[in-house]
Design a protein around this motif. Structure first.
Motif, PDB file in Angstrom:
ATOM      1  N   LEU A 290       5.036  13.856   4.375  1.00 26.68           N
ATOM      2  CA  LEU A 290       5.245  12.764   3.396  1.00 26.68           C
ATOM      3  C   LEU A 290       4.908  11.325   4.166  1.00 26.68           C
ATOM      4  O   LEU A 290       4.199  10.499   3.500  1.00 26.68           O
ATOM      5  N   VAL A 291       5.632  11.243   5.084  1.00 30.05           N
ATOM      6  CA  VAL A 291       5.382   9.851   6.068  1.00 30.05           C
ATOM      7  C   VAL A 291       3.677   9.863   6.357  1.00 30.05           C
ATOM      8  O   VAL A 291       2.958   8.636   6.200  1.00 30.05           O
ATOM      9  N   ARG A 292       3.247  11.044   6.748  1.00 28.40           N
ATOM     10  CA  ARG A 292       1.736  11.013   7.245  1.00 28.40           C
ATOM     11  C   ARG A 292       0.939  10.530   5.776  1.00 28.40           C
ATOM     12  O   ARG A 292       0.024  10.023   5.908  1.00 28.40           O
ATOM     13  N   THR A 293       1.189  11.113   4.754  1.00 30.42           N
ATOM     14  CA  THR A 293       0.651  10.984   3.680  1.00 30.42           C
ATOM     15  C   THR A 293       0.517   9.575   3.288  1.00 30.42           C
ATOM     16  O   THR A 293      -0.467   8.798   2.867  1.00 30.42           O
TER      17      THR A 293
ATOM     18  N   ARG B  83     -14.084  13.274  -5.475  1.00 31.73           N
ATOM     19  CA  ARG B  83     -13.380  14.356  -6.349  1.00 31.73           C
ATOM     20  C   ARG B  83     -12.832  15.484  -5.410  1.00 31.73           C
ATOM     21  O   ARG B  83     -12.312  16.304  -5.905  1.00 31.73           O
ATOM     22  N   SER B  84     -13.577  15.682  -4.296  1.00 35.13           N
ATOM     23  CA  SER B  84     -13.005  16.799  -3.412  1.00 35.13           C
ATOM     24  C   SER B  84     -11.928  16.324  -2.639  1.00 35.13           C
ATOM     25  O   SER B  84     -11.465  17.289  -1.820  1.00 35.13           O
ATOM     26  N   LEU B  85     -11.341  15.340  -2.766  1.00 32.91           N
ATOM     27  CA  LEU B  85     -10.269  14.815  -1.669  1.00 32.91           C
ATOM     28  C   LEU B  85      -8.896  15.122  -2.368  1.00 32.91           C
ATOM     29  O   LEU B  85      -8.742  15.798  -3.403  1.00 32.91           O
ATOM     30  N   THR B  86      -8.034  14.859  -1.614  1.00 30.13           N
ATOM     31  CA  THR B  86      -6.339  15.199  -2.145  1.00 30.13           C
ATOM     32  C   THR B  86      -5.553  14.110  -1.373  1.00 30.13           C
ATOM     33  O   THR B  86      -5.688  13.930  -0.360  1.00 30.13           O
ATOM     34  N   MET B  87      -4.340  13.871  -2.277  1.00 28.64           N
ATOM     35  CA  MET B  87      -3.442  12.937  -1.631  1.00 28.64           C
ATOM     36  C   MET B  87      -2.453  13.500  -0.713  1.00 28.64           C
ATOM     37  O   MET B  87      -2.239  12.999   0.135  1.00 28.64           O
ATOM     38  N   ALA B  88      -2.053  14.804  -0.994  1.00 37.43           N
ATOM     39  CA  ALA B  88      -0.936  15.108  -0.269  1.00 37.43           C
ATOM     40  C   ALA B  88      -1.286  16.328   0.883  1.00 37.43           C
ATOM     41  O   ALA B  88      -0.416  17.086   1.323  1.00 37.43           O
TER      42      ALA B  88
ATOM     43  N   ARG C  34      10.468  13.221  -6.515  1.00 36.27           N
ATOM     44  CA  ARG C  34      11.454  12.319  -6.072  1.00 36.27           C
ATOM     45  C   ARG C  34      11.438  12.267  -4.809  1.00 36.27           C
ATOM     46  O   ARG C  34      11.816  11.228  -3.922  1.00 36.27           O
ATOM     47  N   ARG C  35      10.875  13.315  -3.944  1.00 38.92           N
ATOM     48  CA  ARG C  35      10.616  13.300  -2.545  1.00 38.92           C
ATOM     49  C   ARG C  35       9.768  12.158  -2.175  1.00 38.92           C
ATOM     50  O   ARG C  35      10.031  11.264  -1.299  1.00 38.92           O
ATOM     51  N   ALA C  36       8.693  11.912  -2.906  1.00 43.08           N
ATOM     52  CA  ALA C  36       7.897  10.970  -2.788  1.00 43.08           C
ATOM     53  C   ALA C  36       8.243   9.520  -2.879  1.00 43.08           C
ATOM     54  O   ALA C  36       8.195   8.566  -2.330  1.00 43.08           O
ATOM     55  N   PHE C  37       9.088   9.243  -4.083  1.00 45.25           N
ATOM     56  CA  PHE C  37      10.012   8.081  -4.027  1.00 45.25           C
ATOM     57  C   PHE C  37      10.959   7.719  -3.239  1.00 45.25           C
ATOM     58  O   PHE C  37      10.868   6.474  -2.736  1.00 45.25           O
ATOM     59  N   GLY C  38      11.708   8.773  -2.702  1.00 45.34           N
ATOM     60  CA  GLY C  38      12.589   8.358  -1.655  1.00 45.34           C
ATOM     61  C   GLY C  38      11.739   7.866  -0.310  1.00 45.34           C
ATOM     62  O   GLY C  38      12.314   6.907   0.247  1.00 45.34           O
ATOM     63  N   SER C  39      10.884   8.568   0.077  1.00 45.21           N
ATOM     64  CA  SER C  39      10.001   8.343   1.172  1.00 45.21           C
ATOM     65  C   SER C  39       9.592   6.609   0.885  1.00 45.21           C
ATOM     66  O   SER C  39       9.491   5.961   2.089  1.00 45.21           O
ATOM     67  N   ALA C  40       8.845   6.502  -0.093  1.00 40.10           N
ATOM     68  CA  ALA C  40       8.293   5.227  -0.482  1.00 40.10           C
ATOM     69  C   ALA C  40       9.495   4.158  -0.192  1.00 40.10           C
ATOM     70  O   ALA C  40       9.175   2.994   0.348  1.00 40.10           O
TER      71      ALA C  40
ATOM     72  N   GLY D  39       0.906  -1.226   0.025  1.00 42.54           N
ATOM     73  CA  GLY D  39       0.102  -0.124  -0.152  1.00 42.54           C
ATOM     74  C   GLY D  39       0.775   1.270   0.027  1.00 42.54           C
ATOM     75  O   GLY D  39       0.399   2.355  -0.634  1.00 42.54           O
ATOM     76  N   PHE D  40       2.061   1.297   0.813  1.00 41.05           N
ATOM     77  CA  PHE D  40       2.951   2.382   0.956  1.00 41.05           C
ATOM     78  C   PHE D  40       3.355   2.772  -0.596  1.00 41.05           C
ATOM     79  O   PHE D  40       3.538   3.961  -1.072  1.00 41.05           O
ATOM     80  N   GLY D  41       3.542   1.619  -1.423  1.00 41.53           N
ATOM     81  CA  GLY D  41       4.343   1.964  -2.869  1.00 41.53           C
ATOM     82  C   GLY D  41       3.119   2.476  -3.748  1.00 41.53           C
ATOM     83  O   GLY D  41       3.339   3.299  -4.623  1.00 41.53           O
ATOM     84  N   ILE D  42       1.828   2.061  -3.526  1.00 46.28           N
ATOM     85  CA  ILE D  42       0.672   2.545  -4.278  1.00 46.28           C
ATOM     86  C   ILE D  42       0.581   3.886  -3.925  1.00 46.28           C
ATOM     87  O   ILE D  42       0.265   4.831  -4.995  1.00 46.28           O
ATOM     88  N   ALA D  43       0.386   4.253  -2.822  1.00 43.41           N
ATOM     89  CA  ALA D  43       0.226   5.645  -2.337  1.00 43.41           C
ATOM     90  C   ALA D  43       1.556   6.668  -3.048  1.00 43.41           C
ATOM     91  O   ALA D  43       1.321   7.552  -3.531  1.00 43.41           O
ATOM     92  N   ALA D  44       2.741   5.985  -2.863  1.00 42.20           N
ATOM     93  CA  ALA D  44       3.873   7.099  -3.597  1.00 42.20           C
ATOM     94  C   ALA D  44       3.781   7.194  -5.017  1.00 42.20           C
ATOM     95  O   ALA D  44       3.996   7.989  -5.540  1.00 42.20           O
ATOM     96  N   THR D  45       3.081   5.708  -5.547  1.00 41.02           N
ATOM     97  CA  THR D  45       2.902   5.963  -7.048  1.00 41.02           C
ATOM     98  C   THR D  45       2.034   7.045  -7.628  1.00 41.02           C
ATOM     99  O   THR D  45       2.224   7.878  -8.481  1.00 41.02           O
ATOM    100  N   ILE D  46       0.609   7.094  -6.842  1.00 38.46           N
ATOM    101  CA  ILE D  46      -0.314   8.355  -7.038  1.00 38.46           C
ATOM    102  C   ILE D  46       0.466   9.642  -6.597  1.00 38.46           C
ATOM    103  O   ILE D  46       0.002  10.556  -7.546  1.00 38.46           O
TER     104      ILE D  46
END
Length: 484
Positions: A246-249, A453-458, A96-102, A74-81
């Motif tokens: 990023l960790v929380r997201t 549609r009103s949500l956000t990832m980050a 790159r920040r998201a990839f490093g965290s993942a 799940g962490f990988g999918i979240a980072a992919t998005i």
């Protein structure tokens, strides 16, 4: 095998939606075919060299591994998005920040899970009610697989994130490399051919371990040699120490996504336990059926990956009109492709099954009956995957989780348990299309009427356009395709 020229991904926010989705999904489908073909070839080696008991052992162990993957995937999918949305905004540093965290979260998590899995493998297999004659084989196989979990998860993560950046071709080449190594080493290590030790069923798992380590190292070297967008250099190495937001997201979105896999895995474990009580022949038949089902679900997974990558980039770019059309195209393509594959599997199931079992095995007749009752459910499964892929691309992860819980347990497992005294083993096979029907219906309802549609990832709203479309009462353009 030689990778193609320099690949830096592609912009998925422009051009023909249907054509782009097909072109993007085809390499993903190819990678899935290779991965599943590798598993099937390995199963053939195990079945031919070691017999039905070993085949039943690998069926039990593979379901457990799917459960373990779910804990960190799940962490990988979240980072992919996150990467896809950042690419859509043309914000390479954020990607790159998201990839490093993942990378940090997935590798760290898989090391812990791999160690715990190795220690508690006997208890896990006993909970699964693994048949006694298959228990030693399953234990030997499972423990080696656990040792290779970190490399396996890192390879999957890197391939997924590359797709999120718009590059579906590079993962295909390196999946091919892993398949060549794994398939080539399997018979050598199982039977001790030439200078290789005779390891039995553990040899099959060892071949997978070696293949994944070689492939992930080669992929990392390729990323740097071609200076691809998500490589980390210089001060960017600090991105492997993820920041708080990023960790929380990633954790906040990744845990529910991983839980979806856990729901499917635990449902599969429950079903495996019910099947195991029907004897070794039925367990072997179910294992062969699962091999065919991997091919049936591949188009849906490839199309879902394409929809997710395209939707994430278009959400990042604020192109909500395209997001709706991407969903409709994904539904239409899935119905056409998966329906064709289902028909082919039903027409040619017996010749394929004799690759895994002797032609006189009574398990073949059982497996053909399972296919007839259950295989068409993957058309509905694919439709649900498209809806889930779209809403997850904007951070909606709780509703898909709730839908899967209902579809897998009260519907699928509940029906199997309630109807088994009435119609016998057929209750187990009919429960699959029933669960997929419920999942697809609920996924459509959430896509059509939910507030995703009103949500956000980050944690920062990226799409004022989304609120504008909602305020204007825009209907999803793709729904005409979805219900036609």
């Amino acid at each position: 095998m030689r990778p193609p020229g320099k690949t830096n991904g592609r912009d998925l926010t422009t051009g023909s939606i249907g054509r782009t989705l097909i072109v993007f999904a085809l390499p993903t489908l190819g990678a899935n075919v290779l991965q599943s073909l590798n598993g099937s070839i390995n199963t053939i080696w195990v079945g031919r060299f070691l017999g039905e008991g070993a085949l039943a052992a690998t069926s039990n162990a593979n379901i457990i591994m799917f459960l373990m993957f779910g804990l960190v995937f799940g962490f990988g999918i979240a980072a992919t998005i996150l990467v896809g949305q950042a690419i859509g905004r043309h914000d390479l540093d954020a990607a790159r920040r998201a990839f490093g965290s993942a990378v940090a979260l997935v590798v760290g998590g898989s090391v812990v899970i791999g160690a715990l899995g190795w220690l508690f493998a006997p208890e896990i297999l006993r909970l699964l009610a693994t048949p006694g004659d298959a228990m030693p084989l399953a234990l030997a196989y499972l423990r080696v697989i656990f040792l290779g979990l970190p490399a396996s998860m890192l390879l999957i993560l890197m391939m997924a994130v590359l797709r999120g950046a718009g590059d579906a071709v590079t993962p295909l080449w390196f999946m091919g490399l892993a398949v060549l190594i794994d398939g080539g080493l399997n018979p050598l290590l199982i039977d001790g051919i030439g200078p290789f030790p005779k390891m039995g069923i553990a040899g099959s798992a060892t071949a997978t371990l070696i293949a994944n380590h070689v492939a992930v190292i080669a992929l990392a070297l390729f990323v740097y040699a071609r200076d691809m967008p998500l490589r980390l250099r210089g001060a960017e190495w600090r991105y492997l120490l993820p920041d708080g937001q990023l960790v929380r997201t990633i954790v906040g979105k990744g845990v529910p996504i991983g839980a979806q896999m856990l729901v499917m895995s635990t449902s599969g474990l429950t079903m495996m336990g019910l099947v195991n009580r029907l004897g070794v022949e039925t367990t072997a038949a179910y294992g062969v059926s699962q091999q065919l089902w991997t091919y049936l679900q591949m188009p849906a997974l490839a199309i879902g990956a394409g929809v997710s990558a395209m939707a994430a980039q278009n959400i990042g770019a604020g192109r909500w009109d395209r997001v709706n059309r991407i969903t409709g195209s994904g539904i239409a393509i899935n119905v056409a492709v998966t329906g064709t594959v289902v028909a082919l599997i039903l027409l040619f199931d017996r010749p394929v099954m004799t690759l895994f079992l002797a032609g006189t095995s009574p398990a073949i007749g059982i497996a053909r009956h399972i296919q007839l009752l259950s295989s068409w459910n993957f058309i509905l499964f694919g439709m649900a995957m498209v809806f889930f892929s779209t809403v997850r691309a904007n951070g909606a992860v709780l509703a898909p989780l709730a839908i899967l819980v209902i579809a897998m347990y009260p519907v699928r497992i509940g029906f199997a348990l309630a109807m088994r005294p009435v119609i016998g083993a057929d209750a187990l096979w009919w429960s699959f299309p029933l669960g997929s029907t419920a999942s697809c219906a609920m996924a459509w309802a959430y896509y059509r009427y939910g507030g995703w549609r009103s949500l956000t990832m980050a944690g920062v709203r990226q799409g004022h356009q989304a609120r504008g479309h909602l305020a204007a009462g825009e209907e999803p353009a793709g729904m005409d395709h979805a219900i036609s």
